[in-house]
Design a protein around this motif. Structure first.
Motif, short mmCIF file in Angstrom:
data_model
loop_
_atom_site.label_atom_id
_atom_site.label_comp_id
_atom_site.label_asym_id
_atom_site.label_seq_id
_atom_site.Cartn_x
_atom_site.Cartn_y
_atom_site.Cartn_z
N TRP B 51 19.48 51.47 50.01
CA TRP B 51 18.50 52.70 50.10
C TRP B 51 18.44 52.65 49.08
CZ3 TRP B 51 14.96 51.96 54.24
CH2 TRP B 51 15.75 51.41 55.06
N SER B 52 18.60 52.97 47.92
CA SER B 52 18.52 53.89 46.74
C SER B 52 17.23 52.96 45.93
CB SER B 52 19.58 54.05 45.83
OG SER B 52 20.25 54.43 46.29
N VAL B 53 17.42 51.64 46.28
CA VAL B 53 16.65 50.78 45.70
C VAL B 53 15.50 50.59 46.57
CG1 VAL B 53 16.08 48.00 45.30
CG2 VAL B 53 18.25 48.91 44.58
N VAL B 54 15.00 51.04 47.32
CA VAL B 54 13.45 50.83 48.15
C VAL B 54 13.65 52.03 48.13
CG1 VAL B 54 13.59 51.28 50.29
CG2 VAL B 54 14.77 49.27 50.12
N VAL B 55 13.84 53.14 47.83
CA VAL B 55 13.26 54.43 47.61
C VAL B 55 12.89 54.32 46.32
CG1 VAL B 55 13.77 57.17 47.35
CG2 VAL B 55 14.64 56.21 49.59
N LEU B 56 13.54 53.87 45.47
CA LEU B 56 12.82 53.57 43.82
C LEU B 56 11.69 52.84 43.76
CD1 LEU B 56 15.78 54.36 41.92
CD2 LEU B 56 14.53 55.22 42.55
N TRP B 74 5.00 45.95 42.40
CA TRP B 74 6.28 46.98 42.99
C TRP B 74 6.02 46.43 44.72
CZ3 TRP B 74 10.57 48.12 40.97
CH2 TRP B 74 10.67 48.29 39.13
N LEU B 75 4.72 46.55 44.77
CA LEU B 75 4.68 46.71 46.49
C LEU B 75 6.12 45.38 47.09
CD1 LEU B 75 3.24 48.14 48.70
CD2 LEU B 75 1.28 46.36 48.49
N ALA B 76 5.47 44.82 46.64
CA ALA B 76 6.24 43.12 46.44
C ALA B 76 7.22 43.32 46.72
CB ALA B 76 5.24 42.18 45.56
N LEU B 77 8.47 43.96 45.69
CA LEU B 77 9.47 44.60 45.56
C LEU B 77 9.80 45.36 46.28
CD1 LEU B 77 9.65 44.68 41.59
CD2 LEU B 77 11.23 43.37 42.99
N ILE B 255 20.12 47.06 40.11
CA ILE B 255 18.92 46.78 40.19
C ILE B 255 17.88 48.50 40.36
CG2 ILE B 255 16.54 46.12 41.79
CD1 ILE B 255 18.59 44.51 42.55
N ALA B 256 18.90 48.99 41.05
CA ALA B 256 18.39 50.23 41.11
C ALA B 256 18.60 51.31 39.86
CB ALA B 256 19.84 51.26 42.14
N VAL B 257 19.56 50.66 38.68
CA VAL B 257 19.34 51.30 37.15
C VAL B 257 18.30 51.09 36.56
CG1 VAL B 257 20.83 51.50 35.03
CG2 VAL B 257 22.16 51.94 37.15
N GLY B 258 18.12 49.89 37.20
CA GLY B 258 17.36 48.82 36.20
C GLY B 258 15.46 49.92 36.88
N GLU B 259 15.20 49.85 38.15
CA GLU B 259 14.27 51.07 37.69
C GLU B 259 14.13 52.60 37.43
OE1 GLU B 259 13.30 49.12 42.58
OE2 GLU B 259 14.73 50.62 42.29
N TYR B 260 15.02 52.41 37.63
CA TYR B 260 15.48 54.04 37.14
C TYR B 260 14.93 54.39 35.82
CZ TYR B 260 16.37 58.64 36.58
OH TYR B 260 16.40 60.37 35.95
N VAL B 261 15.35 53.80 34.87
CA VAL B 261 14.88 53.88 33.61
C VAL B 261 13.41 53.09 33.63
CG1 VAL B 261 15.51 51.95 31.48
CG2 VAL B 261 17.55 52.51 32.64
N GLY B 263 11.31 53.49 35.19
CA GLY B 263 10.53 55.30 35.90
C GLY B 263 10.15 56.02 34.18
N ARG B 264 11.39 56.15 34.46
CA ARG B 264 11.67 56.82 33.08
C ARG B 264 10.76 56.79 31.90
NH1 ARG B 264 12.71 61.26 32.11
NH2 ARG B 264 13.96 61.65 30.43
N LEU B 265 11.09 55.37 31.97
CA LEU B 265 9.95 55.12 30.37
C LEU B 265 8.69 55.32 31.02
CD1 LEU B 265 10.35 53.82 27.73
CD2 LEU B 265 10.05 51.45 29.06
N GLU B 266 8.02 55.46 31.53
CA GLU B 266 6.84 55.15 32.53
C GLU B 266 6.60 56.49 32.50
OE1 GLU B 266 5.43 51.63 34.74
OE2 GLU B 266 5.32 50.35 32.92
N ASP B 267 7.22 57.62 32.44
CA ASP B 267 6.71 59.38 33.27
C ASP B 267 6.69 59.26 34.49
OD1 ASP B 267 6.49 59.97 30.63
OD2 ASP B 267 4.11 59.86 30.44
N THR B 268 7.70 58.18 35.36
CA THR B 268 7.67 58.39 36.82
C THR B 268 8.25 59.66 37.03
OG1 THR B 268 6.97 56.03 37.08
CG2 THR B 268 7.20 56.35 39.14
N PHE B 269 9.25 59.34 36.52
CA PHE B 269 10.78 60.31 37.18
C PHE B 269 11.35 61.49 35.85
CE2 PHE B 269 12.27 55.55 38.62
CZ PHE B 269 11.46 56.35 40.12
#
Lengths: 251, 269
Positions: B51-56, B74-77, B255-261, B263-269
Motif C-alpha cells: 500500500w505504501s508503493v501504491v500511494v507513492l 506512473w498510471l500503469a505502475l 520499490i517504495a524507496v525507489g519511488e520516494y528517491v 519523487g525527491r529528485l523531481e520535486d514531488t516530495f
C-alpha cells in the motif's frame, strides 16, 4: 573557467582553453573522464570537493594543484563549485577553475552564473568556428541562444540519464539533419553550423525533438527549470526573438 | 548508495523501510507471539509495503503533466500495484480468517493476474521512451534474462505444462500464467535497469527495477514451492517459504524507496 560533471564526478562539459591547458588536443576528449583525471589532481582532493558540493550545494574556494597529463607541468589554481539544484537533488557539479591571483567571486558558487559562463563559451566557440562570418550580430546571438539551449539540454540528459542517453540525443539530431539535408552537427552536446544563415525552421524542429526527448527521459518540470535558468543569461530581445522563431516554447 | 547519501530525507526513508522490513521479516521467521503470529506478521508486512508503493505511485502519477510520458508510466505502475495490493489484501483476508481455507483460484488471483499487464506495459514504456541502442550492458541484461528464462522453463513451467493430474483447467492456466508473468516483469525490469546507467535517474529506477525483479523471483520461488508442496501456509515457515515471503516484503520496501528517491529528485516530495 568552467568544468561541469555528472553526479558521479565524470566530466560532461569543459571549457576549451582549460582542456587544452590540461593537455587535451581535442577538448572533447576530456568528456567522460573522472574529474581527478581530467584536472590531473589528487583523487582524494577531487572526491572531497565533489562530496562537499553534493552535500551542501556549494564548495568554497580552495587551492589545488592541477597537472597537464601531456607535459606533466603542474600549477596552482583556485577551485570552487556549486550544484545546479539544492542539496538532496544533486545531479552534478559546476566547478570553477581560476588562477589564484584573480579576485574571488561569490558568483562562482551560483549555478545560474555558471550557465551564463556556459552560454558565453558557446558564443566564443561559434565566433571562432570555421563557419562563414555572420552578417548580423543579432543572428549570431540567436544562433548562440540555440546552441546554448541544446548544450544545456544535452548536459541535463547526460546528468540525469547517463552518457548513452546523451548519445541517443545526438543521434536524433544527426538523423534529423541528414533527413532534412541541413548542415548542422552535434557532438558531445555542442552544435556546429555548416552554413552562414540561420534557418529558424531547422532550429525549431531540432529544439522540439531535443526538448521532447529530454522531457520523456526526465520530466517537464526539470527541463523547464533548467531552460528558464539559461534564459536569464540572454537579453530580453534575444529571448523575444527566439520565441518569435519558435526556438522556445513554454513547456 | 550515492543517491541516498546525498539526500538526508531519502536516506531516512530508506533506513525506515529497511528497519520495518527487517523487523517484520524477523518477527515472521521467529513468530514471537505464538504459532499463528508468523502469518500475521507476513501479511501485515506485505500489506504495509504494497500500500505504501501504491500511494507513492499515485502521488508520482498526479505530479506529472498530462502530456508527459512519465504520467502514462506512473498510471500503469499505479494500476498494476493497486491490483496487486487488492490481491494481497484479499489473500491476507483468507489467510487470517480463523480456520478458513484459501480457495484456489480465489478473487485474489484475479487481481494479481490483472496486475501483470499494466506493470509490464509500464516497464515497456519506460524502456522504449529512453530509446537506447543495444550496448554491452543491454547484452549482459539479455544474457541474464535468457538464463533465468531457462531456469523458469525447466523447473517451473515444464513440470506444470506436462502434468496431467489437474482437475480444472483454470488451475493449470494460473500455474502457467504466474511464472510467465513473473518472468516478463523480471525481463522488463532488468532491461530498464540496464538502460539507465550512469545518470542521476539510474539509482531510483534501478532500485524500482530491482524491487520488481525480486518480486518476480519471489513469485517464482512461491510457484515452485507450491507446486512441490513445500510452501507452509500456517505455522513455522520452512526455508523455501521464508525465501518466497521475506523477499516479497522486501521487494515492496525497495520499490517504495525507489519511488520516494525519484519523487525527491523531481520535486514531488
Amino acid at each position: 573557467m568552467l568544468v561541469f560533471t555528472d553526479e558521479s564526478g565524470v566530466v560532461v562539459l569543459i571549457e576549451d582553453d582549460l582542456a587544452r591547458a590540461l593537455g587535451y588536443d581535442d577538448p572533447d576528449d576530456a568528456l567522460g573522464d573522472p574529474l581527478a583525471a581530467a584536472l590531473g589532481m589528487a583523487a582524494g582532493d577531487a572526491e572531497t570537493l565533489l562530496k562537499e558540493i553534493s552535500t551542501t550545494g556549494s564548495a568554497r574556494h580552495r587551492l589545488a594543484q592541477v597537472r597537464s597529463h601531456r607535459t606533466g607541468r603542474s600549477w596552482w589554481v583556485m577551485l570552487s563549485g556549486s550544484a545546479p539544484a539544492a542539496a538532496g537533488r544533486f545531479i552534478g557539479a559546476d566547478i570553477t577553475v581560476a588562477p589564484p591571483a584573480l579576485p574571488l567571486s561569490s558568483d562562482d558558487l551560483d549555478h545560474r552564473h555558471n550557465l551564463e559562463q556556459m552560454a558565453e563559451m558557446v558564443r566564443t566557440r561559434l565566433r571562432n568556428g570555421g563557419e562563414p562570418v555572420l552578417s548580423e550580430e543579432k543572428e549570431s546571438e540567436l544562433r548562440s541562444y540555440f546552441a546554448a539551449r541544446m548544450l544545456a539540454i544535452y548536459i541535463l540528459i547526460v546528468r540525469m540519464g547517463g552518457r548513452s542517453l546523451g548519445e541517443v540525443l545526438e543521434e536524433k539530431v544527426q538523423r534529423l539533419n541528414r533527413e532534412r539535408g541541413w548542415s548542422m552537427d552535434m557532438r558531445r552536446g555542442r552544435l556546429t553550423f555548416g552554413e552562414a544563415s540561420l534557418r529558424p525552421e531547422a532550429c525549431r524542429e531540432i529544439t522540439q525533438v531535443a526538448v521532447a526527448y529530454a522531457v520523456s527521459v526526465t520530466s517537464k518540470r526539470l527541463v523547464a527549470k533548467e531552460l528558464a535558468e539559461l534564459d536569464v543569461n540572454f537579453g530580453g530581445t534575444t529571448v523575444q526573438r527566439a520565441t518569435q522563431y519558435g526556438l522556445r516554447k513554454d513547456l | 548508495m550515492l543517491t541516498l547519501g546525498q539526500d538526508r530525507r531519502s536516506l531516512r526513508f530508506a533506513v525506515v523501510a529497511v528497519v520495518v522490513w527487517s523487523a517484520f521479516s524477523l518477527a515472521y521467521i521467529l513468530g514471537p507471539l505464538g504459532d499463528v503470529s508468523h502469518t500475521w506478521f507476513a501479511n501485515i508486512g506485505t500489506l504495509l509495503g504494497v500500500w505504501s508503493v501504491v500511494v507513492l505511485a499515485l502521488l508520482l502519477w498526479r505530479s506529472c503533466a498530462p502530456d508527459e510520458i512519465a504520467r502514462r508510466i506512473w498510471l500503469a505502475l499505479f494500476l498494476g500495484f493497486l491490483l496487486w495490493a487488492v490481491g494481497d489484501t484479499l489473500w491476507a483476508f483468507y489467510d487470517l480468517l480463523p480456520g478458513g481455507e484459501i480457495p484456489y483460484p480465489s478473487p485474489a488471483d484475479l487481481a494479481w493476474v490483472a496486475g501483470y499487464p499494466p506493470l509490464a506495459a509500464a516497464l515497456w514504456l519506460r524502456y522504449r521512451s529512453m530509446e537506447v541502442r543495444p550496448g554491452r550492458g543491454q547484452w549482459r541484461a539479455l544474457s541474464l534474462i535468457v538464463l533465468v528464462g531457462l531456469v523458469v522453463f525447466g523447473y517451473v513451467l515444464w513440470p506444470t505444462l506436462t502434468y496431467t493430474g489437474y482437475d480444472r483447467l483454470i488451475e493449470q492456466a494460473l500455474d502457467v500464467l504466474y511464472p510467465i508473468g513473473g518472468f516478463v516483469l523480471f525481463a522488463g525490469s532488468v532491461l530498464v535497469a540496464a538502460a539507465v546507467r550512469g545518470g542521476r535517474l539510474s539509482s531510483p529506477w534501478q532500485i524500482i527495477a530491482l524491487g520488481i525483479a525480486i518480486l518476480s523471483l519471489a513469485d517464482l520461488v512461491f510457484a515452485y514451492a507450491t507446486w512441490n508442496d513445500l510452501y507452509i501456509i500456517e505455522g513455522t515457515p520452512n526455508v523455501i517459504t521464508i525465501l518466497a515471503d521475506a523477499p516479497y516484503m522486501g521487494a515492496y520496501a525497495a520499490i517504495a524507496v525507489g519511488e520516494y528517491v525519484l519523487g525527491r529528485l523531481e520535486d514531488t516530495f
